[in-house]
Design an enzyme around this catalytic site. Structure first.
Site, mmCIF file in Angstrom:
data_model
loop_
_atom_site.group_PDB
_atom_site.id
_atom_site.type_symbol
_atom_site.label_atom_id
_atom_site.label_comp_id
_atom_site.label_asym_id
_atom_site.label_seq_id
_atom_site.Cartn_x
_atom_site.Cartn_y
_atom_site.Cartn_z
ATOM 1 N N CYS A 2 0.836 -1.206 0.000
ATOM 2 C CA CYS A 2 0.000 0.000 0.000
ATOM 3 C C CYS A 2 0.873 1.260 0.000
ATOM 4 C CB CYS A 2 -0.884 0.038 1.228
ATOM 5 S SG CYS A 2 -1.791 -1.472 1.498
ATOM 6 N N ARG A 27 4.501 0.157 -6.237
ATOM 7 C CA ARG A 27 4.495 -0.721 -5.069
ATOM 8 C C ARG A 27 3.461 -1.830 -5.199
ATOM 9 N NH1 ARG A 27 6.544 2.245 -0.378
ATOM 10 N NH2 ARG A 27 5.173 1.042 0.949
ATOM 11 N N TRP A 76 -3.353 -2.375 -1.297
ATOM 12 C CA TRP A 76 -3.103 -3.744 -1.781
ATOM 13 C C TRP A 76 -3.850 -4.639 -0.802
ATOM 14 C CZ3 TRP A 76 -0.300 -8.180 -0.106
ATOM 15 C CH2 TRP A 76 0.041 -9.075 -1.119
ATOM 16 N N ASN A 102 -1.196 1.646 6.155
ATOM 17 C CA ASN A 102 -0.417 0.535 5.599
ATOM 18 C C ASN A 102 -0.085 -0.415 6.743
ATOM 19 O OD1 ASN A 102 -0.370 1.998 3.268
ATOM 20 N ND2 ASN A 102 1.829 2.391 3.254
ATOM 21 N N GLY A 103 -0.070 -1.702 6.485
ATOM 22 C CA GLY A 103 0.287 -2.660 7.532
ATOM 23 C C GLY A 103 -0.902 -3.529 7.891
ATOM 24 N N GLU A 483 17.313 -17.147 -9.793
ATOM 25 C CA GLU A 483 16.897 -15.759 -10.034
ATOM 26 C C GLU A 483 16.265 -15.618 -11.428
ATOM 27 O OE1 GLU A 483 16.215 -13.155 -8.656
ATOM 28 O OE2 GLU A 483 16.421 -11.568 -10.125
ATOM 29 N N LYS A 487 12.489 -14.318 -12.124
ATOM 30 C CA LYS A 487 12.208 -13.151 -12.959
ATOM 31 C C LYS A 487 11.167 -13.496 -14.018
ATOM 32 C CE LYS A 487 13.323 -10.607 -11.367
ATOM 33 N NZ LYS A 487 13.988 -10.179 -10.156
ATOM 34 N N GLU A 490 7.623 -13.978 -12.475
ATOM 35 C CA GLU A 490 7.047 -12.717 -11.987
ATOM 36 C C GLU A 490 6.418 -11.894 -13.108
ATOM 37 O OE1 GLU A 490 10.578 -10.903 -9.984
ATOM 38 O OE2 GLU A 490 9.029 -10.190 -8.606
ATOM 39 N N HIS A 506 17.395 -36.032 -10.552
ATOM 40 C CA HIS A 506 16.844 -36.672 -9.352
ATOM 41 C C HIS A 506 15.329 -36.484 -9.272
ATOM 42 C CE1 HIS A 506 20.789 -37.732 -7.824
ATOM 43 N NE2 HIS A 506 21.182 -36.509 -8.156
ATOM 44 N N LYS A 605 5.907 -4.232 -4.531
ATOM 45 C CA LYS A 605 7.340 -3.924 -4.578
ATOM 46 C C LYS A 605 7.999 -4.176 -3.238
ATOM 47 C CE LYS A 605 11.133 -2.402 -6.379
ATOM 48 N NZ LYS A 605 11.867 -3.443 -7.141
HETATM 49 O O1 M6R Z 1 13.090 -5.192 -0.903
HETATM 50 P P1 M6R Z 1 13.623 -6.583 -0.756
HETATM 51 O O2 M6R Z 1 14.882 -6.796 -1.489
HETATM 52 O O3 M6R Z 1 13.760 -6.982 0.691
HETATM 53 O O4 M6R Z 1 12.526 -7.506 -1.398
HETATM 54 C C1 M6R Z 1 12.624 -8.894 -1.337
HETATM 55 C C2 M6R Z 1 11.675 -9.533 -2.323
HETATM 56 O O5 M6R Z 1 10.360 -9.223 -2.001
HETATM 57 C C3 M6R Z 1 11.968 -9.083 -3.750
HETATM 58 O O6 M6R Z 1 13.277 -9.330 -4.127
HETATM 59 C C4 M6R Z 1 11.012 -9.796 -4.738
HETATM 60 O O7 M6R Z 1 11.318 -11.151 -4.796
HETATM 61 C C5 M6R Z 1 11.112 -9.115 -6.098
HETATM 62 N N1 M6R Z 1 9.808 -8.919 -6.628
HETATM 63 C C6 M6R Z 1 11.926 -9.884 -7.057
HETATM 64 O O8 M6R Z 1 11.937 -9.345 -8.328
#
Ligand code: M6R
Length: 610
Positions: A2, A27, A76, A102-103, A483, A487, A490, A506, A605
């Protein structure tokens, strides 16, 4: 997640709040709203979906353009569906108070029951609405006092902004576990959940500490700590260029940020390399050689992409510094009661510096007596401040939800740390110089990798219709494979799995056939010959191969024509060019599929809830 914007001053509040909300769009959110302190009381506007829907609603229900105080929010959804009724701001029963939050309020069910028994009628399913009613319940003529009493009832996390028609020209904000930053302007005040919404007005900001409550009136800020004592929090100058939070001609922030990597890596290493001494200078660590040499164990902790950077970092610490190192998923670290041996250093890695699990890991490690440091991108973020010592990435604002330049800068910072720590142990000056020179070449390595953009785009066109991908690698290429898969899923919503190349046989190899492309991370580093053998195993099952390999490595051409070339570099930094190639691949596949790349569904984000 949020986003919050609050404004009080002389300008039309709606004209500050809505652009501010746009700056927070990255975000992730699913509804938006604003409340203005208007001439006829609180003027409330909310809409489900994008901020554009809120703006469209202004055509039929115009906001009070004379209002000079107000708050806005992007929500959110956590408690209750993303619809108008649950969108923030929420009003108190008498309609005099509006709140954005937020929270998560963990005791909202109990508070709701108590308020209902006192005659309050709830209009939403959110946990936030209790706050608005509580402020009314404690109203004593001062918004700050009433918010203070209300938040004393809350368990959980909050960043709050509130306004009241009974105290115009005032915004009250409070934080516990969810950031609030204040813009230190001349005749006006802005509050927001992050700097992006403020930076176009001022680069001088004040970060609230946990438990702080602030009262903003045009041109003045009063802050009280949890003991209700008036305090002064330092004003920080943020060196972000406001232009950096615009797309600058790119179709998406993700692509812009991918292409910014030569520059962001340059900024991450600038002034930190001392080639003649074969070491790095990382002043933020506040550790001299005699203190570094006493560190006998390194625990890295992080989530998501930052976790994979940490995994590569753990390898580098062991290989280069000779210090036992491992990475822990931050959510595990916080709950599994980890053993923190004497002389353990905990390195918390977080782009945003606000990730709830990583922050909790920092707190737990501090309780257990570890030496805690952070590697964050966001200056003044909670993790950076609570860790006390740390290294900023200087990657500049990362707006796209999918992390790109932060990952490569994290790996670069961890590489510098490994060399620094190695020099207080077994690493010679000559070996250190070799490694430092390799780190110095990172911007150029990134530039050369980006030259592959067109080649990657053609490969993306060939495979954009696939519904499953595997990414494989070993050694430093294992985190790179993880990674790359993260990516792709996502931004493209394609199912992708990252696997250790040796683990494939395996079990997961059972899934391979001609419809499941395998992205093999196989630059010329130790272990790549073994991965070549694994590629053969995949090929034997009919799986198409996309290889990320070192420029000029002809062996790979016998397996596949889909080769993305990366420049040669030592293994400890090899995840950087390979990740850039993977980012381009994920981006182009998602773009071909027409996905909303910068704000993928369901993602935020910064993940400020557990
Ligand atoms: O802000 P942070 O690096 O702590 O965030 C961690 C993850 O939430 C963040 O890396 C998330 O996996 C991303 N969307 C990856 O692209």
């Amino acid at each position: 997640m949020c986003g919050i914007v609050g404004y009080t001053g002389k300008r039309k509040a709606i004209e500050i709040i809505v652009p501010g909300l746009h700056k927070l769009e990255y975000r992730g959110y699913d509804s938006a709203g604003a409340a203005l302190v208007g001439t006829n009381g609180i003027d409330l506007h909310r809409a489900a979906g994008k901020i554009e829907n809120l703006e469209k609603s202004f055509l039929t229900s115009p906001p009070d353009r004379n209002a000079t105080t107000g708050i806005g929010h992007t929500r959110w959804a956590t408690h209750g569906a993303p619809c108008v009724r649950n969108a923030h701001p929420h009003l108190s029963q008498n309609g005099h108070i509006a709140v954005v939050h937020n929270g998560i309020i963990e005791n909202h069910v109990q508070l709701r029951a108590r308020l209902e028994s006192r005659g309050y009628v709830f209009k939403s399913d959110t946990d936030t609405e209790v706050i608005a009613h509580l402020i009314q319940e404690f109203w004593n003529g001062s918004l700050m006092d009433s918010v203070s009493e209300a938040v004393s009832m809350l368990s959980g996390t909050y960043g709050i902004a509130a306004v009241s028609s009974d105290e115009p020209d005032t915004v009250v904000t409070a934080r516990k576990g969810s950031p609030i930053v204040l813009g230190d302007c001349k005749d006006e005040c802005i509050a927001a959940s992050d700097v992006s919404a403020i930076i176009s007005h001022t680069n001088r900001v004040i970060f609230l500490d946990d438990g702080d409550i602030a009262r903003l009136t045009p041109g003045s800020i009063e802050i009280r700590n949890p003991e209700k004592t008036m305090v002064t929090r330092p004003s920080t100058v943020v060196d972000w260029d406001p232009g950096k939070i615009e797309k600058g001609g790119y179709e998406h922030f993700m692509l812009k940020e991918i292409f910014e990597q030569p520059e962001s890596l340059e900024n991450a290493i600038r002034g930190r390399l001392i080639p003649e001494d074969g070491t790095a200078k990382l002043s933020g660590l506040q550790l001299g050689p005699s203190e570094i040499v006493r560190i006998t164990n390194i625990v890295l902790t992080a989530c998501g992409t930052s976790y994979y950077a940490g995994l590569a970092g753990a390898y580098a610490f062991e290989q280069i510094s000779g210090i036992p190192a491992h990475i822990e998923q931050a959510a595990e670290f916080r709950y599994r009661n980890p053993i923190v041996a004497p002389d353990t250093m905990l390195a918390a890695i977080s782009q945003s510096g606000e990730t709830a699990d990583t922050l909790a890991a920092v707190r737990e490690a501090k309780r257990k007596g570890a030496l805690v440091m952070s590697i964050c991108n966001t200056v003044g973020s909670t993790i950076a401040r609570e860790a006390g010592r740390g290294i900023y990435l200087h990657a500049g604002p990362e707006i796209s939800v999918a992390s790109t330049k932060a990952f490569t800068c994290q790996v670069a910072v961890l590489a510098m740390m490994s060399v620094l720590f190695g020099r207080s142990r077994r690493l010679s000056n000559a070996d250190g110089t070799f490694l430092i020179n390799a780190i110095a070449s990172l911007p150029e390595l990134a530039r050369r990798t980006l030259e592959q953009n067109d080649a990657v785009k053609s490969i993306a066109e060939r495979f954009a219709e696939a519904s499953d991908f595997f990414y494989i690698g070993r050694g430093y290429m294992f985190p790179a494979a993880m990674e790359g898969a993260l990516k792709l899923k996502e931004v493209s919503y394609i199912h992708a799995e990252g696997y250790h190349a040796a683990e494939l046989k395996h079990g997961p190899i059972a899934l391979l056939d001609k419809n499941v492309p395998v992205v093999a991370c196989v630059p010329s580093i130790p272990g790549c010959g073994k991965t070549m053998a694994n590629i053969q195993e995949c090929k034997a099952r009919g799986a198409p191969i996309i290889a990320i390999a070192t420029h000029g490595d002809e062996r790979i051409r016998s397996f596949t024509e889909n080769v993305i070339e990366v420049p040669e570099c030592p293994d400890f930094i090899s995840a950087i060019p390979v990740a850039i190639a993977e980012q381009l691949l994920a981006y182009h596949i998602a773009n071909i599929r027409g996905e909303p790349i910068d704000q993928p569904r369901n993602l935020a984000k910064s993940v400020t809830v557990e």
